[in-house]
Design an enzyme around this catalytic site. Structure first.
Site, short mmCIF file in Angstrom:
data_model
loop_
_atom_site.label_atom_id
_atom_site.label_comp_id
_atom_site.label_asym_id
_atom_site.label_seq_id
_atom_site.Cartn_x
_atom_site.Cartn_y
_atom_site.Cartn_z
N TYR A 35 -2.42 6.98 27.77
CA TYR A 35 -2.34 7.45 26.46
C TYR A 35 -0.66 7.72 26.40
CZ TYR A 35 -2.24 10.34 22.45
OH TYR A 35 -2.19 11.11 21.08
N ASP A 61 6.37 6.34 31.17
CA ASP A 61 5.93 7.49 30.30
C ASP A 61 5.54 8.67 31.22
OD1 ASP A 61 4.71 9.55 28.93
OD2 ASP A 61 3.54 8.26 27.57
N LYS A 118 7.19 17.66 26.41
CA LYS A 118 6.67 18.81 27.10
C LYS A 118 7.88 19.97 27.84
CE LYS A 118 2.01 16.31 27.44
NZ LYS A 118 1.09 16.99 26.44
N1 HOZ Z 1 -2.81 14.67 23.52
C1 HOZ Z 1 -2.57 16.12 24.17
C2 HOZ Z 1 -3.33 15.92 25.44
N2 HOZ Z 1 -3.13 14.82 26.22
C3 HOZ Z 1 -3.39 16.98 23.54
C4 HOZ Z 1 -2.37 17.68 22.55
C5 HOZ Z 1 -3.01 19.05 21.68
O1 HOZ Z 1 -4.18 18.86 21.27
O2 HOZ Z 1 -2.59 19.96 21.59
#
Ligand code: HOZ
Length: 436
Positions: A146, A241, A269
């Site tokens: 992802y 990534d 992050k």
């Molecule tokens: N896409 C994020 C985890 N892989 C989730 C982010 C969120 O919901 O705060």
């Protein structure tokens, strides 16, 4: 031992009247595991507290950024003083260069860095750059990886997309999806075959070198080196990534741990210390194509925002000034995973437990998990029991097997001990439900 989540339930009902699914990011809705998501009132150190007053040991850490723990005094003090100097200027600051220098020091493959506002923005921009630089259109991603929610990469995607069974989202134009080719992770033969057929049409391979969005999966020995070799051979740019793995599996991310130099790198992050940040960077000749040095356009009103830069600088300062930081963090994460493994073994529950640095994950699966296809065979019913039994005992984990867990520097031995006591109870509950 049911939790009292009355206030959260009322808040969720009201949120649903105002926002799709009641949330601003899908996995937060708990749709995959059922029940009410606790609405969070505050966080400090290793703990978060919901609006009903329940306190949890937090292993989500805002999905990775909170490597120092919540409301770290150095980060909050830096932010308090930055706030008084104004919250956004839309003009250059010293802070941006300082953070770029720190990022480059830790991740030398990033010869030039562009700050953006999220990991999604970083990967989206890196792909445009790769396509412009190579004058090729196709890109390759991996099933279950992802990279955010933009069109080119929302194809066979992990994280919430996998959790909710929409790995190929409606709304992504077919013409765009057709330029995104997918491969199974950890499968070099499949990559060789694809490159023989289409290698000269492919601009970039984008990969989570340590995937955390199909659950946590580890690259097999020599896999990333072979990916590097093959991409170089075909003139394909390699984009790591490391939004999740950066500053998590090691100071320099997975690329430092495995000794691989990608052409472009995406971060997010941790480098924002809990504020919205992303960054992309890489080879000087490639990054020089970005506007205003070159013709590839990408911009942002809040890019390099002074508060985000301040939180990132304070966080990276704490990490990079302490040589014991990663050894200690890794040792704690290992102890946690070993304890969970022991609890599973004692109850006869089959799990696959993965860990590198401060990232970890577990699958309820009797067989090795090496890619998305094997991750998807994991037992979802067992995960639900595990997840809710842990939550009820005050341990806050990601509400999906297709997400990773994160340790922070502030988690104490007592936190880990309490978590492992809870894990014993939760594994017993899973074993019991398996028999039913
Ligand atoms: N896409 C994020 C985890 N892989 C989730 C982010 C969120 O919901 O705060």
């Amino acid at each position: 031992m049911a939790l009292n989540l009355d206030k959260s339930a009322a808040a969720f009902a009201e949120a649903k009247q105002n926002m799709p699914g009641g949330v601003n990011s899908p996995v937060r809705s708990y749709r995959g595991v059922g029940g009410t998501p606790p609405f969070i009132a505050s966080a400090s150190g290793s703990r978060i507290v919901d609006i009903d007053g329940n306190e949890y040991i937090d292993y989500v850490g805002s999905w990775g950024p909170m490597i120092l723990g919540h409301a770290h005094p150095i980060v909050t003090a830096a932010l308090q003083s930055a706030l008084l100097r104004g919250t956004s200027y839309g003009a250059p600051t010293l802070l941006e260069t300082e953070l770029a220098k720190k990022v480059r020091q830790a991740v030398p493959a990033m010869e030039l860095v562009r700050m953006v506002n999220s990991g999604t923005e970083a990967t989206m921009s890196a792909l445009r750059l790769a396509r412009a630089f190579t004058k090729r259109d196709r890109i390759v991603k991996f099933d279950g990886c992802y990279h955010g929610h933009h069109d080119s990469l929302l194809v066979k995607a992990g994280s919430g997309a996998a959790t909710f069974g929409v790995p190929d989202s409606p709304g992504v134009p077919t013409s765009v999806a057709h330029t995104s080719l997918t491969l199974p992770f950890n499968d070099i033969a499949a990559m060789e075959e694809l490159f023989v057929q289409q290698g000269e049409l492919i601009a970039a391979v984008i990969i989570e070198p340590v995937p955390g969005n199909m659950g946590m999966v580890l690259p097999q020995d020599g896999y990333l080196a072979k990916v590097r070799e093959l991409t170089a051979h075909y003139g394909i740019l390699l984009i790591f990534d490391e939004v999740m793995s950066g500053f998590r599996v090691a100071l320099g991310g997975a690329q430092a741990h495995f000794g691989i130099k990608p052409d472009l790198v995406c971060l997010g992050k941790v480098i924002g210390g809990g504020l919205p940040v992303g960054a992309y960077g890489g080879r000087h000749d490639i990054m020089s194509c970005i506007s205003p040095s070159g013709p590839v356009y990408q911009a942002g009103t809040l890019s390099g925002n002074p508060l985000a830069m301040t939180a990132g600088l304070a966080t990276l300062g704490e990490i990079m000034d302490n040589p014991d930081f990663y050894p200690q963090l890794t040792a704690k994460t290992k102890a946690l995973c070993e304890g969970i493994g022991a609890a599973a073994a004692a109850t006869g529950v089959a799990i696959q437990s993965h860990q590198l640095g401060s990232m970890f994950g577990l699958f309820f699966n009797a067989n090795p998990v090496t890619d998305y296809a094997s991750a998807a065979t994991s037992d979802q019913a067992a995960f639900k029991v595990w997840f809710h039994t842990m939550l009820e005992q005050g341990v806050y984990l990601a509400p999906s097997q297709f997400e990773a867990g994160f340790m922070s520097a502030i988690h104490s031995d007592a936190d880990i001990e309490k978590t492992l006591q809870a894990a014993k109870v939760a594994m017993q509950a899973v074993a019991k439900s398996n028999k039913q």
